[in-house]
Each structure stands twice: as C-alpha cells, then as structure tokens.
Design an enzyme around this catalytic site. Structure first.
Site, PDB file in Angstrom:
ATOM      1  N   HIS A  45       0.846  -1.194   0.000  1.00  0.00           N
ATOM      2  CA  HIS A  45       0.000   0.000   0.000  1.00  0.00           C
ATOM      3  C   HIS A  45       0.881   1.244   0.000  1.00  0.00           C
ATOM      4  O   HIS A  45       0.973   1.953   0.986  1.00  0.00           O
ATOM      5  CB  HIS A  45      -0.940  -0.023   1.208  1.00  0.00           C
ATOM      6  CG  HIS A  45      -2.010  -1.048   1.081  1.00  0.00           C
ATOM      7  ND1 HIS A  45      -2.519  -1.754   2.142  1.00  0.00           N
ATOM      8  CD2 HIS A  45      -2.674  -1.506  -0.011  1.00  0.00           C
ATOM      9  CE1 HIS A  45      -3.441  -2.595   1.707  1.00  0.00           C
ATOM     10  NE2 HIS A  45      -3.547  -2.462   0.408  1.00  0.00           N
ATOM     11  N   GLU A 129      -5.109 -10.645   4.115  1.00  0.00           N
ATOM     12  CA  GLU A 129      -4.337 -11.631   4.902  1.00  0.00           C
ATOM     13  C   GLU A 129      -5.283 -12.615   5.599  1.00  0.00           C
ATOM     14  O   GLU A 129      -5.037 -13.828   5.611  1.00  0.00           O
ATOM     15  CB  GLU A 129      -3.464 -10.927   5.945  1.00  0.00           C
ATOM     16  CG  GLU A 129      -2.640 -11.931   6.753  1.00  0.00           C
ATOM     17  CD  GLU A 129      -2.007 -11.338   8.002  1.00  0.00           C
ATOM     18  OE1 GLU A 129      -1.525 -10.193   7.963  1.00  0.00           O
ATOM     19  OE2 GLU A 129      -2.011 -12.043   9.033  1.00  0.00           O
ATOM     20  N   SER A 220      -2.856   2.926   3.349  1.00  0.00           N
ATOM     21  CA  SER A 220      -2.179   1.926   4.191  1.00  0.00           C
ATOM     22  C   SER A 220      -2.736   2.021   5.611  1.00  0.00           C
ATOM     23  O   SER A 220      -2.551   3.030   6.305  1.00  0.00           O
ATOM     24  CB  SER A 220      -0.665   2.199   4.179  1.00  0.00           C
ATOM     25  OG  SER A 220      -0.073   1.712   5.359  1.00  0.00           O
ATOM     26  N   ASN A 222      -1.863   0.553   8.344  1.00  0.00           N
ATOM     27  CA  ASN A 222      -0.904   0.678   9.457  1.00  0.00           C
ATOM     28  C   ASN A 222      -0.309   2.083   9.514  1.00  0.00           C
ATOM     29  O   ASN A 222       0.005   2.587  10.585  1.00  0.00           O
ATOM     30  CB  ASN A 222       0.147  -0.443   9.412  1.00  0.00           C
ATOM     31  CG  ASN A 222       1.233  -0.203   8.390  1.00  0.00           C
ATOM     32  OD1 ASN A 222       2.160   0.549   8.631  1.00  0.00           O
ATOM     33  ND2 ASN A 222       1.114  -0.840   7.233  1.00  0.00           N
TER      34      ASN A 222
END
Ligand code: SF4
Length: 291
Positions: A45, A129, A220, A222
C-alpha cells in the site's frame, strides 16, 4: 534566537522484513528475462513504489483470470490455496512473496484443522491476509472483536490463529471470552512484532516532538494508525506520501521534528523526506545514538 531544529527518526520505522523481502524478489524478477510480471493486487500500500514498479514493467491485476502466461506475484498478505492454484494455472511462473510470518499462520490453521480443532481466525473480516488464512481450514470462523462471540456457537475444541497485525492485549480479551465456551482452547500466537514496535516508537517520539511527519500511503491501514497514535500526543501531525507535500510553514517554531513511516515505506523514501525537512526547516538530522 531559536535553536537549530533537530530531526529525529523513530527507532523503529518504515519497511518491515516481509515488505523488503517482497520488493527485493519483484525488483530482481523485473530485471530478468521472464516476460510480463503481474502482482495480484498492489504489492504494497504505497502508490510511489507501485508506480516505480509499473515503470519497470510490473503491472497489477485483481485476479489470475486477467493473466495469460508470464509471472504472477503473490503479495506479502498471502492468498487462499484456491487462488494460488488459479495463479499457477494462469501464469508460467508464480513468485511467492508471502511473508514467512503469514505463512506460519497458514500452517497453524492447517495443523489445527487437521487435529480436529474448530479454527478461529482473529482479525479483520475481508482483509486479504485474513482471507488467505481462512482458506487454510475447512470451516473456519472469523472473529473481529471478542464481543462478537456472544450468541455464536463454537466447537468443543477451538484453535485460534491471529492476523499478524493484531495486538496482544486484544488477543488476551478473545482468549478470556472463549474460556468457558469451549472445553479446549489452543492459541497459536501468530502476531508479528513489526507493527507494535513501530507504534510504540511513534508514540514515544510524538510525546516529545513539536511536529510529527508520518510517511506512507493514505490507503495503508498501518500508516493511518501511526498518524492517529501520533495525534494523541502531538498537535501538529502531517501524514504525507511524498516529500513534495511538505512546506516550510509546517515546521515554523518547531525545535524537535519527529519522523516515522508505515511498514510499506522503504528506507529511500524516509531519507528523501528527511532531506526535504532539513532544507525547509534549516534543521539537522539527530545522530542515531541520540534518537
Ligand atoms: S508486518 Fe510482519 S507479517 Fe506483515 S509483512 Fe511485515 S514482517 Fe511480515
């Protein structure tokens, strides 16, 4: 007179082991003679890196059906076995960039399933994931939040595997919620420390910085979380994707400028941003030992 601003990079910041490994694999393949290369979804990302790869002939497809021959790259997130099979049928070659920590979660799900546990994947439903890990058990259950267990029938033997980015505190809550509902609860802790280490380092730095710069894709999760954490203790946070987004006014009056970056941001991008901050603020990069 104002002191020279100090630019401090968080102790843990930027691309993690899995992302660096995936980038190395794909860049090496792009330099070879293997025909067209496609990643199944964006490799990471990070729009800057995706554009750089595209300029080297690495395209992005959403499914193996869009490809005929050449190379398909499986991303760090991993894929369910059925999707890997389709990729192998569609392409001449499959390059598996699944992070070894994610592969560990796949193997744990398979093993628990084979040993008769009902597999629970603790993570965000719909995240690539998690979808990949779910594919490694026959009738898995995905739980996003321990409160979701209310009203859900679980098996007598329950085996838990965890999305690599989950926090251990939340895993503990899930395990507590499972006790008393199943006769046996087995947990394979598949959490990867890269995320929590970056978050702790960002929180520590934001607590003493006047301005925080957070580098990484706006898509993204995170990186967005890092920006949010920094915002809890620093009032001036700038989430940027590229150095060109910064302006001198961002650093007015700042003595300590903190920098952190998401797990999809390569070191070269961090260096570029630090250089730009030095130019705009008249500051200097703090020596590594003083960060
Ligand atoms: S965050 Fe951890 S699990 Fe995810 S790609 Fe990076 S090293 Fe692998």
């Amino acid at each position: 007179m104002q002191n020279t601003p100090q630019i401090v990079v968080a102790r843990e910041a930027g691309a993690c082991y899995g992302v660096n490994r995936a980038l190395d694999l794909v860049r090496e393949a792009a330099e070879g003679e293997g025909g067209p290369i496609h990643t199944l979804g964006p490799l990471i990302h990070n729009p800057t890196v995706v554009a750089e790869l595209e300029s080297k002939g690495v395209g992005v497809v959403e499914s193996p059906e869009e490809v005929s021959g050449g190379t398909i790259v499986l991303r760090t997130h991993g894929v369910p076995p059925a999707e890997e099979k389709s990729a192998r049928e569609a392409a001449d070659r499959v390059l598996d960039a699944t992070c070894p920590f994610v592969l560990r979660a796949h193997k744990a799900a398979e093993r628990l399933d084979a040993e008769g546990y009902q597999v629970i994947v603790f993570g965000e439903a719909g995240h690539p994931e998690v979808l990949g890990t779910l594919g490694h058990a026959r009738e898995p259950l995905v739980i996003e939040d321990p409160s979701q267990l209310e009203g859900v029938e679980v098996g007598r033997k329950v085996g838990v595997v965890v999305q690599t980015t989950q926090s251990r505190a939340r895993l503990r809550e899930l395990v507590c919620a499972l006790l008393g509902r199943a006769d046996e609860v087995r947990v394979i802790d598949t959490i990867c420390e890269a995320t929590s280490l970056r978050q702790a380092a960002a929180a520590e730095l934001a607590g003493r910085a006047d301005v925080m710069v957070v580098i990484g894709g706006r898509n993204s999760a995170n990186t967005c979380r890092l920006a949010q954490i920094c915002g809890e203790s620093c009032a001036r946070v700038h989430h940027i994707e590229v150095a060109g987004e910064l302006e001198a006014s961002n650093f007015e009056g700042a003595e300590t400028i903190g920098v952190t970056a998401g797990a999809s941001t390569p070191q070269a991008q961090i260096d570029e941003v630090c250089e730009r901050i030095c130019e705009l603020s008249g500051g200097e990069l703090a020596p590594e030992g003083e960060r």
